[in-house]
Scaffold this active site. Structure first.
Site, mmCIF file in Angstrom:
data_model
loop_
_atom_site.group_PDB
_atom_site.id
_atom_site.type_symbol
_atom_site.label_atom_id
_atom_site.label_comp_id
_atom_site.label_asym_id
_atom_site.label_seq_id
_atom_site.Cartn_x
_atom_site.Cartn_y
_atom_site.Cartn_z
ATOM 1 N N HIS A 241 -3.052 5.943 -3.112
ATOM 2 C CA HIS A 241 -2.972 4.263 -3.940
ATOM 3 C C HIS A 241 -2.334 4.109 -1.801
ATOM 4 O O HIS A 241 -2.945 2.861 -2.308
ATOM 5 C CB HIS A 241 -1.023 5.082 -4.382
ATOM 6 C CG HIS A 241 -1.476 6.633 -5.657
ATOM 7 N ND1 HIS A 241 -2.393 5.875 -6.950
ATOM 8 C CD2 HIS A 241 -0.847 7.446 -5.686
ATOM 9 C CE1 HIS A 241 -2.196 6.745 -7.206
ATOM 10 N NE2 HIS A 241 -1.410 8.101 -6.467
ATOM 11 N N ASP A 242 -1.683 4.162 -1.325
ATOM 12 C CA ASP A 242 -0.481 3.547 -1.069
ATOM 13 C C ASP A 242 -1.467 2.550 0.392
ATOM 14 O O ASP A 242 -1.826 1.560 0.427
ATOM 15 C CB ASP A 242 0.443 3.623 -0.553
ATOM 16 C CG ASP A 242 1.942 3.962 -1.318
ATOM 17 O OD1 ASP A 242 3.000 4.306 -1.023
ATOM 18 O OD2 ASP A 242 0.900 3.036 -2.400
#
Ligand code: RIB
Ligand code: CA
Length: 311
Positions: A241-242
């Site tokens: 994700h990040d």
């Protein structure tokens, strides 16, 4: 001229990879790393951020502890995904570099006030508690922020924590509402795009085959981190994700999305923390966010691996 950024984070293995990507990229100048309670409690997120800086050989980057709980709700953590340390997957030394004395929110306000308008970008990778608190305490900073590029939310992909809400927004919906109503230009990396940035055996082995301490750490974190999502979704790999936030700053053309209105559910417990994205523009609500829906996954992993190789 390197782009000045502040990373606000709740490490978490994917946060750690995002921080490494930023620290490996001379295009970016990390002014500081502000930590927030999220994946694990604040004492661990503020420790883990320093572990990552030391792994990257970047003890020059100041790390700040911020809010230890959401604005209004009880803290919800995610040890079930990230392990009890928040960085399970590999044993790394206790950090030697100190935590800054200054509170993360004061650092955010002070830094934004000290720089010309539009010269600092905020990159939240966890619950938005620190960012919202800074905006509430110092409304004047809203016009100083170049843009907020954040990981959070979900629309077509629906929630990963409740049927309606993605974790970062679910933990602190009131903070998210403040950020999404702030008028600051937003770029949002929801699950709609991060779930297309899946690890695969080949992609994880590419990190391991770098033959470096950092490559080994990234592969080990990913091996640990992906097991939960693979079991839950039956997918071949897990979403990183990040790092999508940092990759956007480096190569925005990797991502595709729409500039639309996105508002946060803060009333109904059933849909609390849902990012209500007007993807089809069926309302006259003003667009406030570049909401991403797709990416060039191969390009993303090529960039990530090439940059991680530099550390
Ligand atoms: O829902 C995914 C997000 O929640 C990621 O930022 C992950 O690190 C967790 O904070
Ligand atoms: Ca995170």
């Amino acid at each position: 001229m390197a782009r000045k950024i502040i990373i606000d984070t709740d490490p978490g293995q994917d946060d750690a990879v995002a921080i490494l990507l930023a620290l490996a990229s001379p295009d970016l100048e990390v002014q500081g790393i502000t930590c927030v309670a999220g994946n694990v409690p604040l004492p661990l997120t503020s420790k883990n951020a320093r572990v990552v800086c030391e792994l990257a050989g970047r003890t020059d980057v100041p790390v700040y502890a911020g809010c230890d709980r959401p604005l209004a709700r009880d803290l919800v953590t995610a040890e079930y995904v990230h392990g009890k340390t928040g960085l399970d997957g590999i044993e790394l030394p206790e950090p030697q570099m100190p935590l800054q004395d200054q509170h993360a929110v004061d650092f955010l306000i002070e830094t934004l006030r000290a720089h010309p308008a539009g010269s600092v970008t905020l990159c939240p990778l966890g619950p938005l508690t620190n960012i919202a608190t800074a905006l509430q305490r110092a409304p004047d900073i809203a016009e100083k922020i170049a843009e907020i590029v954040l990981m959070g939310g979900a629309y077509f992909e629906v929630g990963n924590t409740t049927p309606a809400a993605e974790f970062n927004i679910h933990v602190d919906p009131q903070a998210a509402e403040i950020v999404f109503k702030s008028g600051v230009p937003l770029v949002v990396m929801p699950l709609d795009v991060t779930h297309k940035a899946l690890t695969t055996r080949a992609r994880v082995e590419a990190f391991r085959n770098l033959g470096t301490r950092v490559g080994h750490a990234v592969a080990s974190w990913t091996d640990f981190f992906e097991r939960f999502d693979m079991a839950k979704y039956g997918s071949e790999g897990a979403p990183l994700h990040d790092p999508c936030v940092i990759a956007y700053l480096l190569k925005p053309d990797l991502f595709m999305g729409r500039h639309i209105n996105v508002e946060i559910e803060t009333t109904s417990e059933l849909t609390m923390g849902m990012t209500v994205a007007d993807w089809w523009r069926v309302t006259d609500r003003a667009p406030n966010a570049m909401f991403m829906g797709d990416l060039d996954a191969n390009g993303f992993y090529t960039l990530l691996t090439e940059r991680i190789a530099r550390l």
